[in-house]
Motif scaffolding. Structure first.
Motif, PDB file in Angstrom:
ATOM      1  N   GLU A  32      18.590 -30.140 -18.379  1.00  9.58           N
ATOM      2  CA  GLU A  32      20.047 -30.148 -18.252  1.00  9.58           C
ATOM      3  C   GLU A  32      20.487 -29.534 -16.921  1.00  9.58           C
ATOM      4  O   GLU A  32      21.494 -29.932 -16.346  1.00  9.58           O
ATOM      5  N   LEU A  33      19.723 -28.559 -16.428  1.00  9.17           N
ATOM      6  CA  LEU A  33      20.042 -27.943 -15.143  1.00  9.17           C
ATOM      7  C   LEU A  33      20.018 -28.966 -14.017  1.00  9.17           C
ATOM      8  O   LEU A  33      20.809 -28.895 -13.072  1.00  9.17           O
ATOM      9  N   LYS A  34      19.102 -29.943 -14.109  1.00 12.55           N
ATOM     10  CA  LYS A  34      19.028 -30.987 -13.080  1.00 12.55           C
ATOM     11  C   LYS A  34      20.337 -31.773 -13.006  1.00 12.55           C
ATOM     12  O   LYS A  34      20.808 -32.120 -11.923  1.00 12.55           O
ATOM     13  N   LYS A  35      20.922 -32.057 -14.165  1.00  9.53           N
ATOM     14  CA  LYS A  35      22.205 -32.771 -14.189  1.00  9.53           C
ATOM     15  C   LYS A  35      23.295 -31.938 -13.532  1.00  9.53           C
ATOM     16  O   LYS A  35      24.125 -32.445 -12.773  1.00  9.53           O
ATOM     17  N   VAL A  36      23.284 -30.634 -13.837  1.00 10.06           N
ATOM     18  CA  VAL A  36      24.309 -29.740 -13.303  1.00 10.06           C
ATOM     19  C   VAL A  36      24.209 -29.638 -11.784  1.00 10.06           C
ATOM     20  O   VAL A  36      25.220 -29.702 -11.076  1.00 10.06           O
ATOM     21  N   THR A  37      22.989 -29.502 -11.252  1.00 12.24           N
ATOM     22  CA  THR A  37      22.834 -29.350  -9.803  1.00 12.24           C
ATOM     23  C   THR A  37      23.181 -30.636  -9.057  1.00 12.24           C
ATOM     24  O   THR A  37      23.536 -30.583  -7.877  1.00 12.24           O
ATOM     25  N   LEU A  38      23.099 -31.779  -9.726  1.00 12.18           N
ATOM     26  CA  LEU A  38      23.550 -33.020  -9.099  1.00 12.18           C
ATOM     27  C   LEU A  38      25.060 -32.999  -8.881  1.00 12.18           C
ATOM     28  O   LEU A  38      25.564 -33.459  -7.858  1.00 12.18           O
ATOM     29  N   VAL A  39      25.784 -32.467  -9.857  1.00 13.44           N
ATOM     30  CA  VAL A  39      27.242 -32.422  -9.781  1.00 13.44           C
ATOM     31  C   VAL A  39      27.726 -31.216  -8.969  1.00 13.44           C
ATOM     32  O   VAL A  39      28.689 -31.306  -8.211  1.00 13.44           O
ATOM     33  N   TYR A  40      27.047 -30.084  -9.133  1.00 13.50           N
ATOM     34  CA  TYR A  40      27.409 -28.822  -8.486  1.00 13.50           C
ATOM     35  C   TYR A  40      26.352 -28.547  -7.408  1.00 13.50           C
ATOM     36  O   TYR A  40      25.490 -27.699  -7.568  1.00 13.50           O
ATOM     37  N   GLY A  41      26.436 -29.275  -6.308  1.00 16.47           N
ATOM     38  CA  GLY A  41      25.408 -29.226  -5.281  1.00 16.47           C
ATOM     39  C   GLY A  41      25.329 -27.916  -4.527  1.00 16.47           C
ATOM     40  O   GLY A  41      24.300 -27.612  -3.913  1.00 16.47           O
ATOM     41  N   GLN A  42      26.410 -27.127  -4.545  1.00 16.81           N
ATOM     42  CA  GLN A  42      26.423 -25.874  -3.774  1.00 16.81           C
ATOM     43  C   GLN A  42      25.613 -24.759  -4.431  1.00 16.81           C
ATOM     44  O   GLN A  42      25.276 -23.777  -3.777  1.00 16.81           O
ATOM     45  N   VAL A  43      25.325 -24.890  -5.717  1.00 16.69           N
ATOM     46  CA  VAL A  43      24.662 -23.797  -6.424  1.00 16.69           C
ATOM     47  C   VAL A  43      23.199 -23.698  -6.004  1.00 16.69           C
ATOM     48  O   VAL A  43      22.525 -24.706  -5.790  1.00 16.69           O
ATOM     49  N   GLN A  44      22.728 -22.478  -5.860  1.00 13.13           N
ATOM     50  CA  GLN A  44      21.344 -22.229  -5.465  1.00 13.13           C
ATOM     51  C   GLN A  44      20.616 -21.520  -6.600  1.00 13.13           C
ATOM     52  O   GLN A  44      20.897 -20.361  -6.904  1.00 13.13           O
ATOM     53  N   VAL A  45      19.699 -22.241  -7.216  1.00 17.48           N
ATOM     54  CA  VAL A  45      18.931 -21.703  -8.332  1.00 17.48           C
ATOM     55  C   VAL A  45      17.465 -22.076  -8.153  1.00 17.48           C
ATOM     56  O   VAL A  45      17.131 -23.052  -7.482  1.00 17.48           O
ATOM     57  N   GLU A  46      16.598 -21.292  -8.776  1.00 16.55           N
ATOM     58  CA  GLU A  46      15.158 -21.551  -8.684  1.00 16.55           C
ATOM     59  C   GLU A  46      14.505 -21.112  -9.983  1.00 16.55           C
ATOM     60  O   GLU A  46      14.684 -19.975 -10.433  1.00 16.55           O
ATOM     61  N   ALA A  47      13.758 -22.018 -10.599  1.00  8.73           N
ATOM     62  CA  ALA A  47      13.041 -21.698 -11.826  1.00  8.73           C
ATOM     63  C   ALA A  47      11.758 -20.950 -11.474  1.00  8.73           C
ATOM     64  O   ALA A  47      10.954 -21.427 -10.681  1.00  8.73           O
ATOM     65  N   THR A  48      11.560 -19.775 -12.046  1.00 11.46           N
ATOM     66  CA  THR A  48      10.353 -18.990 -11.836  1.00 11.46           C
ATOM     67  C   THR A  48       9.650 -18.807 -13.175  1.00 11.46           C
ATOM     68  O   THR A  48      10.170 -19.177 -14.224  1.00 11.46           O
ATOM     69  N   GLU A  49       8.450 -18.226 -13.138  1.00  9.98           N
ATOM     70  CA  GLU A  49       7.720 -18.008 -14.374  1.00  9.98           C
ATOM     71  C   GLU A  49       8.459 -17.038 -15.293  1.00  9.98           C
ATOM     72  O   GLU A  49       8.446 -17.180 -16.513  1.00  9.98           O
ATOM     73  N   LEU A  50       9.146 -16.055 -14.690  1.00  9.14           N
ATOM     74  CA  LEU A  50       9.822 -15.033 -15.479  1.00  9.14           C
ATOM     75  C   LEU A  50      11.191 -15.473 -15.990  1.00  9.14           C
ATOM     76  O   LEU A  50      11.643 -15.040 -17.045  1.00  9.14           O
ATOM     77  N   GLY A  51      11.870 -16.330 -15.221  1.00  8.48           N
ATOM     78  CA  GLY A  51      13.209 -16.747 -15.611  1.00  8.48           C
ATOM     79  C   GLY A  51      13.857 -17.578 -14.526  1.00  8.48           C
ATOM     80  O   GLY A  51      13.178 -18.068 -13.607  1.00  8.48           O
ATOM     81  N   LEU A  52      15.169 -17.724 -14.616  1.00  9.39           N
ATOM     82  CA  LEU A  52      15.914 -18.501 -13.630  1.00  9.39           C
ATOM     83  C   LEU A  52      16.473 -17.562 -12.570  1.00  9.39           C
ATOM     84  O   LEU A  52      17.212 -16.629 -12.887  1.00  9.39           O
ATOM     85  N   MET A  53      16.110 -17.810 -11.305  1.00  2.73           N
ATOM     86  CA  MET A  53      16.670 -17.031 -10.205  1.00  2.73           C
ATOM     87  C   MET A  53      17.954 -17.696  -9.741  1.00  2.73           C
ATOM     88  O   MET A  53      17.953 -18.863  -9.354  1.00  2.73           O
ATOM     89  N   VAL A  54      19.042 -16.962  -9.830  1.00  2.00           N
ATOM     90  CA  VAL A  54      20.339 -17.444  -9.359  1.00  2.00           C
ATOM     91  C   VAL A  54      20.658 -16.706  -8.066  1.00  2.00           C
ATOM     92  O   VAL A  54      20.652 -15.473  -8.036  1.00  2.00           O
ATOM     93  N   LYS A  55      20.915 -17.469  -7.012  1.00  2.00           N
ATOM     94  CA  LYS A  55      21.168 -16.874  -5.701  1.00  2.00           C
ATOM     95  C   LYS A  55      22.657 -16.960  -5.375  1.00  2.00           C
ATOM     96  O   LYS A  55      23.362 -17.838  -5.899  1.00  2.00           O
ATOM     97  N   PRO A  56      23.153 -16.045  -4.525  1.00  2.00           N
ATOM     98  CA  PRO A  56      24.560 -16.145  -4.113  1.00  2.00           C
ATOM     99  C   PRO A  56      24.858 -17.549  -3.599  1.00  2.00           C
ATOM    100  O   PRO A  56      24.139 -18.080  -2.755  1.00  2.00           O
ATOM    101  N   SER A  57      25.894 -18.170  -4.134  1.00  2.00           N
ATOM    102  CA  SER A  57      26.234 -19.557  -3.809  1.00  2.00           C
ATOM    103  C   SER A  57      27.735 -19.691  -3.655  1.00  2.00           C
ATOM    104  O   SER A  57      28.514 -18.824  -4.074  1.00  2.00           O
ATOM    105  N   LEU A  58      28.131 -20.822  -3.091  1.00  2.00           N
ATOM    106  CA  LEU A  58      29.551 -21.157  -3.073  1.00  2.00           C
ATOM    107  C   LEU A  58      29.981 -21.496  -4.499  1.00  2.00           C
ATOM    108  O   LEU A  58      29.286 -22.202  -5.211  1.00  2.00           O
ATOM    109  N   THR A  59      31.128 -20.975  -4.910  1.00  2.00           N
ATOM    110  CA  THR A  59      31.653 -21.368  -6.214  1.00  2.00           C
ATOM    111  C   THR A  59      32.072 -22.826  -6.160  1.00  2.00           C
ATOM    112  O   THR A  59      32.290 -23.382  -5.075  1.00  2.00           O
ATOM    113  N   HIS A  60      32.166 -23.454  -7.323  1.00  2.00           N
ATOM    114  CA  HIS A  60      32.563 -24.857  -7.321  1.00  2.00           C
ATOM    115  C   HIS A  60      34.057 -25.015  -7.041  1.00  2.00           C
ATOM    116  O   HIS A  60      34.520 -26.100  -6.729  1.00  2.00           O
ATOM    117  N   ILE A  61      34.786 -23.905  -7.191  1.00  2.00           N
ATOM    118  CA  ILE A  61      36.208 -23.881  -6.837  1.00  2.00           C
ATOM    119  C   ILE A  61      36.368 -22.875  -5.718  1.00  2.00           C
ATOM    120  O   ILE A  61      36.002 -21.710  -5.861  1.00  2.00           O
TER     121      ILE A  61
END
Length: 289
Positions: free
Chosen positions: A254-283
């Motif tokens: 489902e994250l793949k669908k979200v990143t297609l629509v919300y291209g500014q978000v920076q995320v990375e799947a790691t073994e421990l969890g999801l890394m969310v990086k400072p990104s532009l908000t969608h608004i």
């Protein structure tokens, strides 16, 4: 097993993402909002046995209680409804909201097409609208040092004058929902800005809707890269999965669908969890109230 978007669905999401990037949400009349409590913890994705449901996000717990005769809200439709009522409440500053002249007109507001039958969109909308607006919500915060609890109905009153067999027909009276005072105050107190075009693009998946609203909310205040453990994400987004690996597989699809629509978000799947990086908000900041 997780499902992957079909090629046509991917093309549609990409086209919608490009359209969103071409025009700011406010300029497109697509600036919307979601109540923070419903972003921090979410509704059921599928039908739930019984009348009680809860989700956790760290020290925050959101629980729902329903009448046995009506049942708990679940799926995409209540999320579309919440986005609509929050947006309307912020815009109008009124607890009483009109749901359009006809059922068809209101469904268009939600990005839905009227279809009949037991499993059609008309039946689902009527059923989930009643479930959502009759539900009782309890929110609690407990971090070991302080405890805060509150509970409220989402709506004091909902009156639906909709013609299921003729959704185009306008009712003799307006269909309305009157938000409870507590939920109304929650809604208009720092709501989360969202792009309604993204909500409509992702409307087929309740988890994708949850991930989108959560990520654009996190991006509004995140200062450094943060890893959210998979177990914590499962409690927040998928407590109905019995195995963590099944949740992780579904979440990433489902994250793949979200990143297609919300291209500014920076995320990375790691073994421990999801890394969310400072990104532009969608608004953008200038669009948010």
């Amino acid at each position: 097993m997780a499902t992957h978007p079909a090629p046509k669905a991917i093309d549609a999401l990409i086209n919608q993402a490009l359209a969103i990037e071409d025009e700011q949400a406010q300029e497109a009349g697509a600036l919307g909002f979601m109540a923070r409590a419903m972003v921090q913890a979410t509704l059921p994705h599928r039908a739930v046995d019984g009348t009680y449901f809860e989700r956790k996000n760290g020290a925050f717990t959101l629980s729902l209680l329903a009448s046995p005769k009506i049942g708990l809200p679940y799926g995409s439709v209540p999320r579309l409804l919440l986005a609509w009522v929050t947006t309307e409440a912020v815009k109008t500053k009124s607890r009483e909201l009109e749901l359009g002249d006809s059922m068809s007109a209101f469904m268009a507001e939600l990005g839905l097409k009227p279809t009949g039958g037991a499993n059609g969109s008309i039946t689902r909308l009527k059923n989930q609208t009643r479930r959502l607006f009759s539900a009782t919500v309890a929110a609690s915060y407990e971090d070991g040092e302080q405890i805060a609890d509150m509970g409220y109905r989402l709506a004091d009153k909902s009156v639906l004058w909709w013609h299921s067999k003729d959704p185009e027909q306008a009712g003799l009276w307006k269909s309305t929902v009157t938000l409870s005072e507590h939920f109304f105050n929650e809604v208009i107190d720092r709501p989360v800005p969202i792009d309604m075009r993204a909500i409509k693009a992702l409307k087929q998946s309740p988890m994708a809707l949850d991930i989108y609203t959560w990520l654009t909310y996190r991006a509004s205040y995140l200062k450094r890269p943060t890893v959210i453990p998979w177990a914590s994400l499962a409690l927040q987004f998928g407590s109905d999965y019995t195995r963590l690996r099944d949740f992780k597989q579904a979440f990433l699809a489902e994250l793949k669908k979200v990143t297609l629509v919300y291209g500014q978000v920076q995320v990375e799947a790691t073994e421990l969890g999801l890394m969310v990086k400072p990104s532009l908000t969608h608004i953008s900041k200038r669009e948010a109230p």
